[in-house]
Design a protein around this motif. Sequence first.
Motif, PDB file in Angstrom:
ATOM      1  N   GLN A   9       0.798  -1.208   0.000  1.00  0.00           N
ATOM      2  CA  GLN A   9       0.000   0.000   0.000  1.00  0.00           C
ATOM      3  C   GLN A   9       0.832   1.259   0.000  1.00  0.00           C
ATOM      4  O   GLN A   9       0.303   2.343  -0.102  1.00  0.00           O
ATOM      5  CB  GLN A   9      -0.880   0.054   1.263  1.00  0.00           C
ATOM      6  CG  GLN A   9      -1.670  -1.171   1.491  1.00  0.00           C
ATOM      7  CD  GLN A   9      -2.539  -1.454   0.332  1.00  0.00           C
ATOM      8  OE1 GLN A   9      -3.097  -0.549  -0.249  1.00  0.00           O
ATOM      9  NE2 GLN A   9      -2.625  -2.698  -0.038  1.00  0.00           N
ATOM     10  N   HIS A  29      -8.403   2.500  -6.922  1.00  0.00           N
ATOM     11  CA  HIS A  29      -7.692   1.462  -6.187  1.00  0.00           C
ATOM     12  C   HIS A  29      -7.898   0.079  -6.763  1.00  0.00           C
ATOM     13  O   HIS A  29      -8.182  -0.869  -6.054  1.00  0.00           O
ATOM     14  CB  HIS A  29      -8.096   1.427  -4.709  1.00  0.00           C
ATOM     15  CG  HIS A  29      -7.912   2.736  -4.029  1.00  0.00           C
ATOM     16  ND1 HIS A  29      -8.646   3.100  -2.937  1.00  0.00           N
ATOM     17  CD2 HIS A  29      -7.103   3.779  -4.285  1.00  0.00           C
ATOM     18  CE1 HIS A  29      -8.279   4.303  -2.545  1.00  0.00           C
ATOM     19  NE2 HIS A  29      -7.346   4.738  -3.358  1.00  0.00           N
ATOM     20  N   ARG A  83      -8.526  -6.058  -6.427  1.00  0.00           N
ATOM     21  CA  ARG A  83      -8.581  -4.995  -5.416  1.00  0.00           C
ATOM     22  C   ARG A  83      -8.237  -5.591  -4.069  1.00  0.00           C
ATOM     23  O   ARG A  83      -8.360  -6.802  -3.873  1.00  0.00           O
ATOM     24  CB  ARG A  83      -9.980  -4.387  -5.393  1.00  0.00           C
ATOM     25  CG  ARG A  83     -10.004  -3.075  -4.629  1.00  0.00           C
ATOM     26  CD  ARG A  83     -11.313  -2.366  -4.737  1.00  0.00           C
ATOM     27  NE  ARG A  83     -11.417  -1.611  -5.959  1.00  0.00           N
ATOM     28  CZ  ARG A  83     -12.474  -1.624  -6.749  1.00  0.00           C
ATOM     29  NH1 ARG A  83     -13.512  -2.340  -6.432  1.00  0.00           N
ATOM     30  NH2 ARG A  83     -12.503  -0.912  -7.833  1.00  0.00           N
ATOM     31  N   PHE A  84      -7.848  -4.717  -3.135  1.00  0.00           N
ATOM     32  CA  PHE A  84      -7.445  -5.207  -1.815  1.00  0.00           C
ATOM     33  C   PHE A  84      -8.654  -5.337  -0.907  1.00  0.00           C
ATOM     34  O   PHE A  84      -9.589  -4.555  -0.970  1.00  0.00           O
ATOM     35  CB  PHE A  84      -6.447  -4.244  -1.181  1.00  0.00           C
ATOM     36  CG  PHE A  84      -5.144  -4.223  -1.901  1.00  0.00           C
ATOM     37  CD1 PHE A  84      -4.831  -3.196  -2.770  1.00  0.00           C
ATOM     38  CD2 PHE A  84      -4.235  -5.242  -1.728  1.00  0.00           C
ATOM     39  CE1 PHE A  84      -3.638  -3.176  -3.447  1.00  0.00           C
ATOM     40  CE2 PHE A  84      -3.031  -5.226  -2.406  1.00  0.00           C
ATOM     41  CZ  PHE A  84      -2.733  -4.201  -3.268  1.00  0.00           C
ATOM     42  N   THR A  86     -10.624  -5.240   2.710  1.00  0.00           N
ATOM     43  CA  THR A  86     -10.545  -4.383   3.878  1.00  0.00           C
ATOM     44  C   THR A  86     -10.070  -5.179   5.096  1.00  0.00           C
ATOM     45  O   THR A  86     -10.373  -6.359   5.210  1.00  0.00           O
ATOM     46  CB  THR A  86     -11.924  -3.756   4.150  1.00  0.00           C
ATOM     47  OG1 THR A  86     -11.837  -2.925   5.267  1.00  0.00           O
ATOM     48  CG2 THR A  86     -12.939  -4.825   4.422  1.00  0.00           C
ATOM     49  N   PRO A  87      -9.318  -4.556   5.999  1.00  0.00           N
ATOM     50  CA  PRO A  87      -8.738  -5.312   7.112  1.00  0.00           C
ATOM     51  C   PRO A  87      -9.769  -6.025   7.993  1.00  0.00           C
ATOM     52  O   PRO A  87      -9.450  -7.019   8.623  1.00  0.00           O
ATOM     53  CB  PRO A  87      -7.998  -4.253   7.937  1.00  0.00           C
ATOM     54  CG  PRO A  87      -7.755  -3.155   7.011  1.00  0.00           C
ATOM     55  CD  PRO A  87      -8.819  -3.186   5.972  1.00  0.00           C
ATOM     56  N   GLN A 164     -16.476  -7.049  -1.220  1.00  0.00           N
ATOM     57  CA  GLN A 164     -15.600  -7.473  -0.127  1.00  0.00           C
ATOM     58  C   GLN A 164     -16.251  -8.583   0.684  1.00  0.00           C
ATOM     59  O   GLN A 164     -15.625  -9.593   1.007  1.00  0.00           O
ATOM     60  CB  GLN A 164     -15.302  -6.294   0.800  1.00  0.00           C
ATOM     61  CG  GLN A 164     -14.334  -5.305   0.220  1.00  0.00           C
ATOM     62  CD  GLN A 164     -14.264  -4.042   1.047  1.00  0.00           C
ATOM     63  OE1 GLN A 164     -15.049  -3.843   1.973  1.00  0.00           O
ATOM     64  NE2 GLN A 164     -13.326  -3.193   0.718  1.00  0.00           N
TER      65      GLN A 164
ATOM     66  N   GLY B  28      -9.370   1.039   8.824  1.00  0.00           N
ATOM     67  CA  GLY B  28      -8.136   0.504   8.254  1.00  0.00           C
ATOM     68  C   GLY B  28      -8.099   0.615   6.746  1.00  0.00           C
ATOM     69  O   GLY B  28      -7.052   0.421   6.140  1.00  0.00           O
ATOM     70  N   GLY B  29      -9.226   0.908   6.142  1.00  0.00           N
ATOM     71  CA  GLY B  29      -9.250   1.024   4.687  1.00  0.00           C
ATOM     72  C   GLY B  29      -9.019   2.455   4.248  1.00  0.00           C
ATOM     73  O   GLY B  29      -8.614   3.326   5.028  1.00  0.00           O
ATOM     74  N   SER B  30      -9.301   2.715   3.004  1.00  0.00           N
ATOM     75  CA  SER B  30      -8.977   4.036   2.474  1.00  0.00           C
ATOM     76  C   SER B  30      -9.919   5.109   2.987  1.00  0.00           C
ATOM     77  O   SER B  30      -9.630   6.287   2.863  1.00  0.00           O
ATOM     78  CB  SER B  30      -9.009   4.000   0.949  1.00  0.00           C
ATOM     79  OG  SER B  30     -10.196   3.364   0.543  1.00  0.00           O
ATOM     80  N   PRO B 111       0.695   2.500   6.231  1.00  0.00           N
ATOM     81  CA  PRO B 111      -0.278   3.184   5.373  1.00  0.00           C
ATOM     82  C   PRO B 111      -1.589   2.406   5.366  1.00  0.00           C
ATOM     83  O   PRO B 111      -1.609   1.196   5.552  1.00  0.00           O
ATOM     84  CB  PRO B 111       0.389   3.153   3.994  1.00  0.00           C
ATOM     85  CG  PRO B 111       1.355   2.048   4.065  1.00  0.00           C
ATOM     86  CD  PRO B 111       1.795   1.936   5.481  1.00  0.00           C
ATOM     87  N   LEU B 112      -2.658   3.145   5.124  1.00  0.00           N
ATOM     88  CA  LEU B 112      -3.969   2.512   5.120  1.00  0.00           C
ATOM     89  C   LEU B 112      -4.139   1.680   3.861  1.00  0.00           C
ATOM     90  O   LEU B 112      -3.608   2.004   2.813  1.00  0.00           O
ATOM     91  CB  LEU B 112      -5.062   3.584   5.171  1.00  0.00           C
ATOM     92  CG  LEU B 112      -5.030   4.435   6.433  1.00  0.00           C
ATOM     93  CD1 LEU B 112      -6.009   5.569   6.283  1.00  0.00           C
ATOM     94  CD2 LEU B 112      -5.385   3.590   7.636  1.00  0.00           C
ATOM     95  N   VAL B 113      -4.903   0.625   3.998  1.00  0.00           N
ATOM     96  CA  VAL B 113      -5.109  -0.262   2.857  1.00  0.00           C
ATOM     97  C   VAL B 113      -6.031   0.427   1.860  1.00  0.00           C
ATOM     98  O   VAL B 113      -7.102   0.904   2.225  1.00  0.00           O
ATOM     99  CB  VAL B 113      -5.747  -1.583   3.332  1.00  0.00           C
ATOM    100  CG1 VAL B 113      -5.975  -2.503   2.173  1.00  0.00           C
ATOM    101  CG2 VAL B 113      -4.868  -2.225   4.369  1.00  0.00           C
ATOM    102  N   ARG B 114      -5.620   0.413   0.631  1.00  0.00           N
ATOM    103  CA  ARG B 114      -6.434   1.126  -0.361  1.00  0.00           C
ATOM    104  C   ARG B 114      -7.499   0.169  -0.897  1.00  0.00           C
ATOM    105  O   ARG B 114      -7.251  -0.646  -1.770  1.00  0.00           O
ATOM    106  CB  ARG B 114      -5.540   1.629  -1.490  1.00  0.00           C
ATOM    107  CG  ARG B 114      -4.761   2.835  -1.027  1.00  0.00           C
ATOM    108  CD  ARG B 114      -3.831   3.324  -2.080  1.00  0.00           C
ATOM    109  NE  ARG B 114      -2.605   2.563  -2.061  1.00  0.00           N
ATOM    110  CZ  ARG B 114      -1.558   2.873  -2.801  1.00  0.00           C
ATOM    111  NH1 ARG B 114      -1.609   3.914  -3.603  1.00  0.00           N
ATOM    112  NH2 ARG B 114      -0.465   2.147  -2.763  1.00  0.00           N
ATOM    113  N   THR B 115      -8.669   0.293  -0.306  1.00  0.00           N
ATOM    114  CA  THR B 115      -9.711  -0.667  -0.626  1.00  0.00           C
ATOM    115  C   THR B 115     -10.697  -0.172  -1.647  1.00  0.00           C
ATOM    116  O   THR B 115     -11.583  -0.908  -2.035  1.00  0.00           O
ATOM    117  CB  THR B 115     -10.504  -1.009   0.633  1.00  0.00           C
ATOM    118  OG1 THR B 115     -10.934   0.219   1.218  1.00  0.00           O
ATOM    119  CG2 THR B 115      -9.664  -1.761   1.616  1.00  0.00           C
TER     120      THR B 115
END
Lengths: 446, 235
Positions: A9, A29, A83-84, A86-87, A164, B28-30, B111-115
């Motif tokens: 990131q 993104h 795409r990533f 979310t945590p 997601q 935690g995301g964008s 850095p924050l995760v770019r979601t």
Amino acid sequence: MERVVVSMQDPDQGVKMRSQRLLVTVIPHAVTGSDVVQWLAQKFCVSEEEALHLGTVLVQHGYIYPLRDPRSLMLRPDETPYRFQTPYFWTSTLWPAAELDYAIYLAKKNIRKRGTLVDYEKDCYDRLHKKINHAWDLVLMQAREQLRAAKQRRKGDRLVIACQEQTYWLVNRPPPGAPNVLEQGPGRGSCAASRVLMTKGADFYKREIEYFRKALGRTRVKSSVCLEAYLSFCGQRGPHDPLVSGCLPSNPWISDNDAYWVMNAPTVAAPTKLRVERWGFSFRELLEDPMGRAHFMDFLGKEFSGENLSFWEACEELRYGTQAQVPTLVDAVYEQFLAPGAARWVNIDSRTMEQTLERLRQPHRYVLDDAQLHIYMLMKKDSYPRFLKSDMYKGLLAEAGIPLETKRRVFPFTWRPRHSSPSPALLPTPVEPTAACGPGGGDGVA
Amino acid sequence: MAREECKALLDGLNKTTACYHHLVLTVGGSADSQNLRQELQKTRQKAQELAVSTCARLTAVLRDRSLAADERAEFERLWVAFSGCLDLLEADMRRSLELGAAFPLHAPRRPLVRTGVAGASSGVAARALSTRSLRLEAEGDFDVADLRELEREVLQVGEMIDNMEMKVNVPRWTVQARQAAGAELLSTVSAGPSSVVSLQERGGGCDPRKALAAILFGAVLLAAVALAVCVAKLS
């Protein structure tokens, strides 16, 4: 894996970001598969193949998800967008996905898709409805409210969040047939399984034919026969099991009186009646009980065939003894039992005797197996039935006594249950036999 | 009437929990920011207030022995839903604590995760707090103090759940849910169109939109051709 994703990131050194363009909305993104592979190869200084594998692992665990074909979780090193995740939805061992959450997700999907769920999801939905029926009101309320809350966001965000969640549940509850990444099963035979045969030659088919021929020849037992054997076993052993039918004089765990263990010790002068009865069930029972074996030895002594049992015992010692003793033991056994004109010569048929004598040239632990089996079957078919019919055995049965139950004390607070507490396997029946009335008093203790 | 009151409180708690869940998803995301953390704090405080009052009300009712059997069953259903909701809230709070600690905002360790989520979540928070709109301005180091408070609140909620289970004993297997499987489909006629359209877009088919655009374009083209012919005829 999480650290890798986070380092991706980095705004300067991370993966290059693009935007995904749907008809009206633009969602930022997005990354392409090839970018990811290149970045991994560069960062960890590995080959492209390894970077591809690493990327695939990331996708399979749900840290990156594909945008075009969400159900196939693999990394393609071309222009397919990803795409990533979310945590919140990262796979974590601290929070395994709960049934309630899955139920809420399925209910939401049901609402959104107006009842057209995929087959396995329908199955899961019905099963969950049965399993957590008590919380179903909560499931539906939460599903509706979560959908309404989601409406408050922009369309792009809504889409992303839906994707997601879908990925999270694809990873945590994979559809049937897809490999479950989170399973920690025993990793057996993985090297054999991965050897893919490119060309199936004649050898391969020959082996298959041999294997199937052997499989046809295997003996199979019908399940009805198995079940009958099982039932008869349970019926025979029922009265002997202390949990099922109580143990006399009293259960030591409850009454703190260890008379039961003293009376049933391996070597005790007067075995109980139940124990003597058990010797009649099978030859193996008799041999396994030290007292039984001793009495059998006496009986054989009277019949002048005691060397059979001695030979069998010597073979057992050879099999289970230490490796260092093997040569000496084999020699001793040969001298005593097998040599022509030996002191205690055992009567084995000629073919087995020849084979054994051949093999004795290279002695190892199992060299006397055939002979031992022959003698065992001889004893079982011949001496054992005679033993059971003999006066000696009948005398033992008559002598063996049933231990008395410990007397009930006078004072109520020292009452102990006579038999062991009722087994949970027994369903309570309305008509109880008198023997089970005893445990009724033990409910307070249990 | 006690039942209506309890039901209303439970609905409110349910709504707030759903909104809180929705907000925690983006930590935690964008879209993470100090504002988001403040919205989270306000939402969970509201949720806790509702939880405390519902708990008090339901406990009082269920400990009353002189309740009729069917009324008792009704209240037990509400109780099971309430305790499930509280469990969800506690789980979300714990997760937000961990995520908040892992992605601190004031001195960004990572850095924050770019979601891809970029919009504001004030609408969700406003819905949770039942207000029309919400305008929050959080200071730069809001999340530090917030995390400590969150930890305390997580413990409080845990204690509340334990006390609940001690005081009232409702075996889960005796409660039968009112709604059958698939009941959610009957009442969601209004939720249909917008989500259907968005899913179609997502699927990449986009056909109705494309067809519409094609038809419009064709019509415009025809009109242009007709005009050109007229002009050519005239001149």
